[in-house]
Every structure is written in structure tokens, then in C-alpha cells.
Design a protein around this motif. Structure first.
Motif, PDB file in Angstrom:
ATOM      1  N   HIS A 111      21.322  37.442 -16.573  1.00  0.00           N
ATOM      2  CA  HIS A 111      20.165  36.745 -17.131  1.00  0.00           C
ATOM      3  C   HIS A 111      19.109  36.380 -16.055  1.00  0.00           C
ATOM      4  O   HIS A 111      17.905  36.488 -16.296  1.00  0.00           O
ATOM      5  CB  HIS A 111      20.662  35.489 -17.859  1.00  0.00           C
ATOM      6  CG  HIS A 111      19.601  34.733 -18.575  1.00  0.00           C
ATOM      7  ND1 HIS A 111      19.035  35.181 -19.761  1.00  0.00           N
ATOM      8  CD2 HIS A 111      18.965  33.569 -18.296  1.00  0.00           C
ATOM      9  CE1 HIS A 111      18.127  34.309 -20.162  1.00  0.00           C
ATOM     10  NE2 HIS A 111      18.060  33.324 -19.290  1.00  0.00           N
ATOM     11  N   HIS A 115      15.068  37.123 -15.516  1.00  0.00           N
ATOM     12  CA  HIS A 115      13.956  36.185 -15.255  1.00  0.00           C
ATOM     13  C   HIS A 115      13.125  36.648 -14.052  1.00  0.00           C
ATOM     14  O   HIS A 115      11.897  36.579 -14.076  1.00  0.00           O
ATOM     15  CB  HIS A 115      14.491  34.773 -14.999  1.00  0.00           C
ATOM     16  CG  HIS A 115      14.669  33.971 -16.251  1.00  0.00           C
ATOM     17  ND1 HIS A 115      13.634  33.745 -17.134  1.00  0.00           N
ATOM     18  CD2 HIS A 115      15.751  33.337 -16.778  1.00  0.00           C
ATOM     19  CE1 HIS A 115      14.081  32.995 -18.142  1.00  0.00           C
ATOM     20  NE2 HIS A 115      15.353  32.745 -17.964  1.00  0.00           N
ATOM     21  N   SER A 135      15.150  26.983 -14.531  1.00  0.00           N
ATOM     22  CA  SER A 135      15.224  27.052 -15.995  1.00  0.00           C
ATOM     23  C   SER A 135      16.108  25.923 -16.523  1.00  0.00           C
ATOM     24  O   SER A 135      16.464  25.008 -15.780  1.00  0.00           O
ATOM     25  CB  SER A 135      15.779  28.408 -16.419  1.00  0.00           C
ATOM     26  OG  SER A 135      17.161  28.458 -16.182  1.00  0.00           O
ATOM     27  N   GLY A 136      16.467  26.031 -17.799  1.00  0.00           N
ATOM     28  CA  GLY A 136      17.329  25.020 -18.398  1.00  0.00           C
ATOM     29  C   GLY A 136      18.749  25.085 -17.859  1.00  0.00           C
ATOM     30  O   GLY A 136      19.487  24.117 -17.925  1.00  0.00           O
ATOM     31  N   GLY A 137      19.123  26.236 -17.316  1.00  0.00           N
ATOM     32  CA  GLY A 137      20.485  26.398 -16.821  1.00  0.00           C
ATOM     33  C   GLY A 137      20.575  26.677 -15.327  1.00  0.00           C
ATOM     34  O   GLY A 137      21.656  26.706 -14.763  1.00  0.00           O
ATOM     35  N   GLY A 162      15.562  22.124 -15.496  1.00  0.00           N
ATOM     36  CA  GLY A 162      15.116  22.024 -16.899  1.00  0.00           C
ATOM     37  C   GLY A 162      15.995  21.070 -17.699  1.00  0.00           C
ATOM     38  O   GLY A 162      15.511  20.317 -18.550  1.00  0.00           O
ATOM     39  N   ASP A 166      14.960  17.735 -19.734  1.00  0.00           N
ATOM     40  CA  ASP A 166      15.295  17.484 -21.136  1.00  0.00           C
ATOM     41  C   ASP A 166      16.013  16.142 -21.314  1.00  0.00           C
ATOM     42  O   ASP A 166      15.805  15.436 -22.296  1.00  0.00           O
ATOM     43  CB  ASP A 166      16.138  18.640 -21.698  1.00  0.00           C
ATOM     44  CG  ASP A 166      15.348  19.953 -21.725  1.00  0.00           C
ATOM     45  OD1 ASP A 166      14.104  19.894 -21.741  1.00  0.00           O
ATOM     46  OD2 ASP A 166      15.966  21.037 -21.712  1.00  0.00           O
ATOM     47  N   GLY A 179      10.995  19.295 -21.691  1.00  0.00           N
ATOM     48  CA  GLY A 179      10.284  19.757 -20.494  1.00  0.00           C
ATOM     49  C   GLY A 179       8.774  19.852 -20.646  1.00  0.00           C
ATOM     50  O   GLY A 179       8.027  19.187 -19.925  1.00  0.00           O
ATOM     51  N   PRO A 180       8.288  20.650 -21.607  1.00  0.00           N
ATOM     52  CA  PRO A 180       6.832  20.823 -21.716  1.00  0.00           C
ATOM     53  C   PRO A 180       6.094  19.513 -22.012  1.00  0.00           C
ATOM     54  O   PRO A 180       4.998  19.295 -21.491  1.00  0.00           O
ATOM     55  CB  PRO A 180       6.680  21.791 -22.900  1.00  0.00           C
ATOM     56  CG  PRO A 180       7.998  22.442 -23.061  1.00  0.00           C
ATOM     57  CD  PRO A 180       9.031  21.503 -22.533  1.00  0.00           C
ATOM     58  N   ASP A 183       5.983  17.233 -18.917  1.00  0.00           N
ATOM     59  CA  ASP A 183       4.964  17.806 -18.035  1.00  0.00           C
ATOM     60  C   ASP A 183       3.562  17.340 -18.469  1.00  0.00           C
ATOM     61  O   ASP A 183       2.764  16.870 -17.656  1.00  0.00           O
ATOM     62  CB  ASP A 183       5.081  19.343 -18.122  1.00  0.00           C
ATOM     63  CG  ASP A 183       4.131  20.084 -17.196  1.00  0.00           C
ATOM     64  OD1 ASP A 183       3.598  19.466 -16.260  1.00  0.00           O
ATOM     65  OD2 ASP A 183       3.921  21.300 -17.424  1.00  0.00           O
ATOM     66  N   GLY A 267      12.090  29.110 -17.364  1.00  0.00           N
ATOM     67  CA  GLY A 267      11.295  28.258 -18.244  1.00  0.00           C
ATOM     68  C   GLY A 267      10.464  27.206 -17.529  1.00  0.00           C
ATOM     69  O   GLY A 267       9.327  26.924 -17.924  1.00  0.00           O
ATOM     70  N   ASN A 271       5.807  24.886 -15.728  1.00  0.00           N
ATOM     71  CA  ASN A 271       5.392  23.511 -15.390  1.00  0.00           C
ATOM     72  C   ASN A 271       4.080  23.495 -14.583  1.00  0.00           C
ATOM     73  O   ASN A 271       3.979  24.104 -13.526  1.00  0.00           O
ATOM     74  CB  ASN A 271       6.518  22.850 -14.580  1.00  0.00           C
ATOM     75  CG  ASN A 271       6.245  21.387 -14.322  1.00  0.00           C
ATOM     76  OD1 ASN A 271       5.580  21.045 -13.353  1.00  0.00           O
ATOM     77  ND2 ASN A 271       6.729  20.542 -15.199  1.00  0.00           N
ATOM     78  N   THR A 298       9.718  31.999 -20.384  1.00  0.00           N
ATOM     79  CA  THR A 298      10.873  31.598 -21.191  1.00  0.00           C
ATOM     80  C   THR A 298      11.649  32.847 -21.622  1.00  0.00           C
ATOM     81  O   THR A 298      11.202  33.971 -21.421  1.00  0.00           O
ATOM     82  CB  THR A 298      10.406  30.782 -22.415  1.00  0.00           C
ATOM     83  OG1 THR A 298       9.306  31.466 -22.985  1.00  0.00           O
ATOM     84  CG2 THR A 298       9.956  29.400 -22.017  1.00  0.00           C
ATOM     85  N   ASP A 299      12.818  32.630 -22.234  1.00  0.00           N
ATOM     86  CA  ASP A 299      13.717  33.753 -22.515  1.00  0.00           C
ATOM     87  C   ASP A 299      13.082  34.812 -23.424  1.00  0.00           C
ATOM     88  O   ASP A 299      12.513  34.495 -24.463  1.00  0.00           O
ATOM     89  CB  ASP A 299      15.003  33.230 -23.176  1.00  0.00           C
ATOM     90  CG  ASP A 299      15.860  32.462 -22.187  1.00  0.00           C
ATOM     91  OD1 ASP A 299      15.548  32.498 -20.984  1.00  0.00           O
ATOM     92  OD2 ASP A 299      16.834  31.837 -22.627  1.00  0.00           O
TER      93      ASP A 299
HETATM   94  O1  KG4 Z   1      14.310  29.895 -19.065  1.00  0.00           O
HETATM   95  P1  KG4 Z   1      14.430  29.074 -20.285  1.00  0.00           P
HETATM   96  O2  KG4 Z   1      13.610  29.426 -21.473  1.00  0.00           O
HETATM   97  O3  KG4 Z   1      15.914  29.031 -20.788  1.00  0.00           O
HETATM   98  C1  KG4 Z   1      16.999  29.011 -19.913  1.00  0.00           C
HETATM   99  O4  KG4 Z   1      17.460  30.099 -19.493  1.00  0.00           O
HETATM  100  O5  KG4 Z   1      17.402  27.881 -19.579  1.00  0.00           O
HETATM  101  O6  KG4 Z   1      14.132  27.576 -19.840  1.00  0.00           O
HETATM  102  C2  KG4 Z   1      14.104  26.497 -20.742  1.00  0.00           C
HETATM  103  C3  KG4 Z   1      13.934  25.207 -19.962  1.00  0.00           C
HETATM  104  C4  KG4 Z   1      14.096  23.956 -20.834  1.00  0.00           C
HETATM  105  O7  KG4 Z   1      14.942  23.029 -20.174  1.00  0.00           O
HETATM  106  C5  KG4 Z   1      12.666  23.419 -20.961  1.00  0.00           C
HETATM  107  O8  KG4 Z   1      12.617  22.029 -21.143  1.00  0.00           O
HETATM  108  C6  KG4 Z   1      12.094  23.828 -19.616  1.00  0.00           C
HETATM  109  O9  KG4 Z   1      12.620  25.118 -19.391  1.00  0.00           O
HETATM  110  N1  KG4 Z   1      10.623  23.853 -19.614  1.00  0.00           N
HETATM  111  C7  KG4 Z   1       9.866  23.039 -18.854  1.00  0.00           C
HETATM  112  C8  KG4 Z   1       8.506  23.344 -19.132  1.00  0.00           C
HETATM  113  N2  KG4 Z   1       8.495  24.332 -20.080  1.00  0.00           N
HETATM  114  C9  KG4 Z   1       9.807  24.638 -20.343  1.00  0.00           C
HETATM  115  N3  KG4 Z   1      10.218  22.098 -17.954  1.00  0.00           N
HETATM  116  C10 KG4 Z   1       9.222  21.449 -17.317  1.00  0.00           C
HETATM  117  N4  KG4 Z   1       7.903  21.671 -17.561  1.00  0.00           N
HETATM  118  C11 KG4 Z   1       7.502  22.613 -18.443  1.00  0.00           C
HETATM  119  N5  KG4 Z   1       6.212  22.819 -18.667  1.00  0.00           N
END
Ligand code: KG4
Ligand code: ZN
Length: 331
Positions: A111, A115, A135-137, A162, A166, A179-180, A183, A267, A271, A298-299
Motif C-alpha cells: 500500500h 502512495h 496517512s491514517g496508518g 493521521g 482523528d 484530519g481535514p 486542519d 492522506g 494538510n 488519499t486511497d
Molecule cells: O492515506 P489515507 O487516505 O488512508 C490511509 O491509508 O490511512 O489517509 C487518511 C488519513 C486520515 O487519518 C485523515 O484524517 C487524514 O489522512 N487526513 C488529514 C487531512 N486530510 C486527510 N490529516 C490532516 N490534515 C488533512 N488536511
């Protein structure tokens, strides 16, 4: 070479057709975000069920959008990990079945490699480079000498960035996915809260759980005194600390490895605070910064299709026993 790629590691069912690792022919993304928002986070069993319901529809739609038939596809690619095991298995079974029926190669893609290669759809990657994957993970700094060669310099010891966003969002009353919105809120606030700069040491590792706990404790103490935190100021203080440590360690890695190409992926690359700070720091250090458009942050399966082309060139072809891996290192 036309690759049909499938991504189902979390809460997006996505299928893309990508040509030669650089050209996105078609992409379909079916997001489950609205469903999971009701629970304040992704519910794995619901995610798997929704992937099962949608996967064939999304595959058909991606072909239709590209005006292609399955016979036009040269190889099938799939995210095998890391991610939610039930979700991954749905995409994996679909890709395996297609590769078997049409007698074409099956390409397993990590994954995070996806990215990183999202950027290849915007502009061909230049090496050597440092990739900051947020990212979130994941929160990782990776050194790449050439295509599909990954050396992990450091990563988070606890929460991914991320994930911390959250969780902090929940504490300050911002709905999922936080997250968004955190921000956005951060840009309307002032940095008034005394929060620690997390894991401010010489390593390339990160730690966000202490910072997250500091936010929770501050909010708790204020509430016990019958007051409440000022959400915008807390968002601003939290974001400033996160951005400062990410930028500091990334710039240090670029200097140490004498690299002048930086790509940001995942993701959290969306930011605004991070984008601004990295843009300034890279300008000062004459580093070439590439951050993909929001839709590639994002994914999505296009990033998997892009990475798959280089994985294939390296010889990564899987047999029928390919399994999904919830946790797996990028090699
Ligand atoms: O890459 P992604 O879509 O999924 C994963 O593989 O984790 O990332 C999602 C993560 C979430 O935790 C979301 O809250 C965060 O990215 N995220 C942000 C922003 N946009 C998405 N965190 C901070 N600021 C942002 N603008
Ligand atoms: Zn992701």
C-alpha cells in the motif's frame, strides 16, 4: 502495458486502469466514509461487507469508463497489505480470480509503495529521493535510490499522524474524519496551548501518542474546572507541533543523505499547514518538492496501478497462494 489495479485495504473500494505506470486511463472510487462516519471511525466488518457488495460493480465501471474490455488488460495488480485483513482479502480474491481466468500476471503491491507512486502519475519520479509517507496508518521516512528500491529511515513508534489527527478531532469536538477539519480549524486559531514537541531527538522516528495524550489531558483539566478548551486554538497548537517535527526530521534526512528530491504521500499530504511549511523549507534548501494533487493523496487504485508497473519490472509476480497481510514491511 495496461494494468487493472484493485485497492481495498481500508474503506475505499477502488479500481483503476493504468498504462505503463504513468498514465491513468480510468479510476473509480467508491468511498464508504459516510457509513463509517455514523460510528466515528472505520468498522472493519462493515468495511469488508461493503467491499464484497461493491467490488464487481466497481471493476465493471472502471472498464466501462476506459472503454476497454477485460481482454485488453495485460496484468492485474492488487494491494496485498498492510490494511484491514477482511477488506484486503476482498480485493485480493477478485484480482487472483481475474488473473487466473484471463491467464495474466498477478502483481502484488504494498500500500505504501502505492502512495509513493501516486506521484509518478503527476510527474515521473526522479532519484535519489526521500519520501515522507503520512496517512491514517503510517508515518514513515523512506529513501529511494532507484525505482522500487525502498530503505526505511524511520517511522512512528506508536500512533500514525493521521490517526492522531482523528483522535484529537474527537476530543475537540470535530466529527470524523477529523484530519481535514482540524486542519481547517487550525488556520482560524492561535497557538496558545503549551504542547510538547514529540520525540524531538536525532532519530528519524516519530511518536504522536504523547502529543495526543497532552491534548486529551489539557481538555480534561479544563472541563474539570468547568471551562472548555478553545477548539481552534487547540487545533492550531497541535498542528504546529506535528508540522514542526515532520518538517525538521524530513529536512534533516534530505541533508544527511544529500538528496534534493522530496515527495510527500498519503492522506495527511493534503494538510495545508504541512504543505506550506514544507514548501518554504524546501525552497530555502533548494530541494525539489513534489506533493500530488488531493485526489492522489488519499486511497485510490491508480497509485497501485502505477506502482505495479515497476513492481512487475522488478519481477514481483505472485502465484495463486498470495495472501493478504494486515501488517507488512515495505521491501
Ligand atoms: O492515506 P489515507 O487516505 O488512508 C490511509 O491509508 O490511512 O489517509 C487518511 C488519513 C486520515 O487519518 C485523515 O484524517 C487524514 O489522512 N487526513 C488529514 C487531512 N486530510 C486527510 N490529516 C490532516 N490534515 C488533512 N488536511
Ligand atoms: Zn492509504
Amino acid at each position: 502495458m495496461y494494468i487493472l489495479a484493485i485497492e481495498s485495504s481500508c474503506d475505499e473500494t477502488s479500481v483503476s486502469i493504468v498504462k505503463d505506470g504513468v498514465e491513468e486511463i480510468s479510476t473509480v472510487i467508491l468511498s464508504q466514509m459516510d457509513t463509517h462516519a455514523n460510528y466515528g471511525g472505520v468498522v472493519p466488518e462493515i468495511a469488508s461487507r461493503m467491499h464484497v457488495e461493491n467490488i464487481t460493480i466497481v471493476i465493471d465501471e472502471a472498464l466501462k469508463k476506459a472503454n476497454m474490455k477485460m481482454e485488453d488488460i495485460d496484468a492485474f495488480a492488487v494491494t496485498y497489505g498492510p490494511g484491514l485483513i477482511g477488506s484486503l482479502l476482498v480485493g485480493l480474491m477478485a484480482a487472483k480470480t481475474l488473473a487466473f481466468i484471463y491467464n495474466k500476471p498477478l502483481i502484488p503491491v504494498h500500500h505504501i509503495a502505492g502512495h509513493i507512486y501516486a506521484n509518478n502519475l503527476v510527474k515521473r519520479l526522479e532519484f535519489p529521493l526521500i519520501a515522507l509517507v503520512v496517512s491514517g496508518g503510517h508515518t514513515e521516512l523512506i529513501y529511494m535510490k532507484e525505482d522500487y528500491s525502498f530503505e526505511k529511515l524511520g517511522g512512528t513508534l506508536d500512533d500514525a499522524v493521521g490517526e492522531a489527527y482523528d483522535k484529537v478531532a474527537r476530543v475537540i469536538g470535530v466529527p470524523y474524519p477529523g484530519g481535514p477539519l482540524v486542519d481547517k480549524l487550525a488556520h482560524t486559531g492561535v497557538d496558545t496551548y503549551d504542547l510538547p514537541l514529540p520525540l524531538n531527538d536525532d532519530s528519524y522516528n516519530f511518536s504522536f501518542s504523547g502529543l495526543k495524550s497532552a491534548v486529551i489531558n489539557l481538555a480534561h483539566n479544563e472541563r474539570q474546572r468547568g471551562k472548555d478548551i478553545i477548539a481552534a486554538n487547540m487545533a492550531c497548537s497541535f498542528q504546529n507541533r506535528v508540522v514542526e517535527i515532520l518538517v525538521k526530521k524530513t529536512m534533516k534526512a534530505l541533508k544527511f543523505y544529500n538528496v534534493d528530491n522530496l515527495i510527500v504521500a498519503g492522506g495527511v499530504a493534503a494538510n495545508k499547514g504541512l504543505r506550506q511549511a514544507l514548501t518554504e523549507a524546501c525552497k530555502k534548501a533548494s530541494v525539489n518538492l513534489i506533493i500530488p494533487e488531493m485526489k492522489y493523496c488519499t486511497d485510490n487504485a491508480a497509485m497501485i496501478g502505477a506502482a505495479a508497473y515497476y513492481a512487475y519490472k522488478r519481477g514481483d509476480i505472485a502465484g495463486p497462494y498470495l495472501n493478504a497481510k494486515a501488517v507488512t514491511l515495505l521491501k
